[in-house]
Write an enzyme that holds these catalytic residues in place. Structure first.
Site, PDB file in Angstrom:
ATOM      1  N   GLY A 124       0.778  -1.224   0.000  1.00 30.96           N
ATOM      2  CA  GLY A 124       0.000   0.000   0.000  1.00 30.96           C
ATOM      3  C   GLY A 124       0.814   1.280   0.000  1.00 30.96           C
ATOM      4  N   THR A 126      -0.446   4.097  -2.630  1.00 32.23           N
ATOM      5  CA  THR A 126      -1.394   5.059  -3.206  1.00 32.23           C
ATOM      6  C   THR A 126      -2.552   5.376  -2.262  1.00 32.23           C
ATOM      7  OG1 THR A 126      -0.876   4.298  -5.437  1.00 32.23           O
ATOM      8  CG2 THR A 126      -2.950   5.487  -5.151  1.00 32.23           C
ATOM      9  N   GLU A 127      -2.959   6.638  -2.250  1.00 35.22           N
ATOM     10  CA  GLU A 127      -4.123   7.064  -1.480  1.00 35.22           C
ATOM     11  C   GLU A 127      -5.081   7.829  -2.391  1.00 35.22           C
ATOM     12  OE1 GLU A 127      -1.631   7.638   2.707  1.00 35.22           O
ATOM     13  OE2 GLU A 127      -2.867   9.267   1.946  1.00 35.22           O
ATOM     14  N   ARG A 268      -9.197 -15.927 -41.723  1.00 32.41           N
ATOM     15  CA  ARG A 268     -10.317 -15.127 -42.217  1.00 32.41           C
ATOM     16  C   ARG A 268     -10.100 -14.757 -43.686  1.00 32.41           C
ATOM     17  NH1 ARG A 268     -15.669 -13.494 -41.804  1.00 32.41           N
ATOM     18  NH2 ARG A 268     -15.886 -11.240 -42.063  1.00 32.41           N
ATOM     19  N   ILE A 337      -8.038  -5.631 -36.474  1.00 33.70           N
ATOM     20  CA  ILE A 337      -7.841  -6.720 -37.430  1.00 33.70           C
ATOM     21  C   ILE A 337      -9.008  -7.709 -37.381  1.00 33.70           C
ATOM     22  CG2 ILE A 337      -6.412  -8.761 -37.920  1.00 33.70           C
ATOM     23  CD1 ILE A 337      -3.969  -7.014 -37.119  1.00 33.70           C
ATOM     24  N   GLY A 340     -15.504  -6.695 -36.353  1.00 32.84           N
ATOM     25  CA  GLY A 340     -16.648  -6.872 -35.459  1.00 32.84           C
ATOM     26  C   GLY A 340     -16.440  -7.985 -34.455  1.00 32.84           C
ATOM     27  N   GLU A 363       1.868   1.398 -11.124  1.00 31.26           N
ATOM     28  CA  GLU A 363       3.288   1.487 -10.742  1.00 31.26           C
ATOM     29  C   GLU A 363       4.013   2.622 -11.459  1.00 31.26           C
ATOM     30  OE1 GLU A 363       5.541  -2.044 -10.025  1.00 31.26           O
ATOM     31  OE2 GLU A 363       3.754  -3.262  -9.800  1.00 31.26           O
TER      32      GLU A 363
END
Length: 387
Positions: A124, A126-127, A268, A337, A340, A363
């Site tokens: 820990g 980050t705040e 494809r 590429i 859909g 990070e």
């Protein structure tokens, strides 16, 4: 430098491919949809030695170097980057901090459980109000005789809810003083240590992220790592190494996206031929392959310097910055590429697309990496404050 895979790396890669096929791929999308953190998978990774890759064997680890560690993260992240992220955070941050700065007693107490996967680690820094500006954190550790009393909260913490042990950086001096912060090891069972909100994220959804709260959390002075006031500098060194792991994570995502796009483009057909034969697609694949190769070289260069005990702040920043941006570009091109189909959850590239963005943030953002690199290039200890 020879960056070809050694025997250990080849064996690790093969082991992870088999493990992923059996234990990760069948449930991966289910975990992603439900934001389920599969602790049992990490217990199994511990049995394989992947939860303490660089931890010496005397502490229950595998005793490998950072080059093997990079390979492990890349291979895991090619399958599922959420699993790669949690494995990396556990190894580099919590476990790595204790390994680098803990006393022998602290190492013997915590590393065997962490390195074997019996325990999951959290870290820990980050705040809510301090991300990159860590020196202005508000979480405090007040001395009270032989104890420290912690109050405050950390957010965006990997394994915040399920981590068995948390390494936390808290303020023991004046706000804004980089020598006014200290690092502590806090067991989950300690009264006053609580889990807060679990974040609902865009990607990396099977890697648990949340808030850790300290409410008059009382810990003995033996839980302090190093000396009082050294926490910030310890954290910066931990992040130097951690950036290599995020670069490796990024490469895994980029390779996974590339492999899926390459396979699809060769299968494809449009206008009577595989779409890979069209220059517009072939050039995309060429760019992706080139950038992945460059990112990999930067990452293994940083890992090699780490392995040799050389300074690698600049090299780690190079690797993390470039590889993370490559991951985003490759994932984006893979979706393009596939067209859909790339936008659906029936194909893997949409997950790589969602997961990749975290790599440019966690990070140290890409902008922070640029600051680190610019300082080194300009030979300055600090750049002017942003306006």
């Amino acid at each position: 430098m020879d960056f070809s895979l050694n025997e250990n790396q080849r064996q690790i890669a093969d082991m992870i491919k088999k493990f992923g096929k059996e234990h990760i791929l069948p449930k991966m999308m289910e975990w992603d949809e439900s934001q389920y953190f599969p602790i049992d998978v990490f217990k199994k990774l511990g049995e394989l030695g992947l939860m303490g890759v660089v931890v010496p064997t005397k502490y229950g680890g595998s005793g490998f170097s950072y080059t093997e560690y990079v390979t492990a993260i890349v291979e895991l992240s090619k399958i599922c980057s959420s699993i790669g992220l949690s494995m990396a955070a556990h190894n580099s941050l919590c476990t790595g901090h204790i390994l680098a700065f803990g006393t022998e007693e602290q190492k013997m107490k915590y590393l065997p459980k962490l390195a074997t996967g019996q325990w999951i680690g959290a870290w820990g820094l980050t705040e809510t109000v301090t991300g990159s500006d860590a020196a202005n954190m508000i979480t405090t550790a007040k001395k009270d005789g032989d104890y420290y009393v912690l109050n405050g909260a950390k957010n965006f913490i990997t394994h915040a809810l399920t981590g068995n042990v948390v390494v936390v950086i808290a303020r023991t001096g004046e706000k804004g003083d980089t020598h006014g912060m200290s690092a502590f090891i806090v067991d989950r069972a300690t009264p006053g240590l609580k889990a807060g909100k679990k974040e609902n994220k865009l990607g990396m959804r099977a890697s648990e992220t949340g808030e850790v709260i300290f409410d008059n959390c009382r810990i003995h002075k033996d839980q302090l790592m190093g000396n009082e006031g050294e926490g910030f500098m310890q954290a910066m060194k931990v992040l130097d190494s951690g950036r290599i792991s995020i670069a490796a994570l990024s490469i895994g995502i980029a390779k996974g996206a590339f492999d899926a796009a390459l396979k699809y483009s060769q299968e494809r057909e449009q206008f009577g031929q595989a779409i890979a034969k069209f220059q517009g697609i072939a050039f995309k694949l060429a760019d992706m392959a080139t950038e992945i190769e460059a990112a990999e070289l930067l990452t293994f260069m940083a890992a090699e310097r780490k392995k040799e005990g050389l300074k690698m702040t600049k090299e780690g920043a190079f690797a993390k910055y470039y590889a993370s941006e490559v991951a985003v570009r490759c994932a984006n091109e893979a979706v393009q590429i596939l067209g859909g189909y790339g936008y659906t959850k029936d194909f893997p590239v949409e997950k790589f697309y969602r997961d990749a963005k975290l790599c440019t943030i966690g990070e140290g953002t890409s902008e922070i990496q640029k600051i680190v690199i610019a300082r080194k290039v300009l030979g300055q200890k600090r750049l002017s404050k942003p306006h």
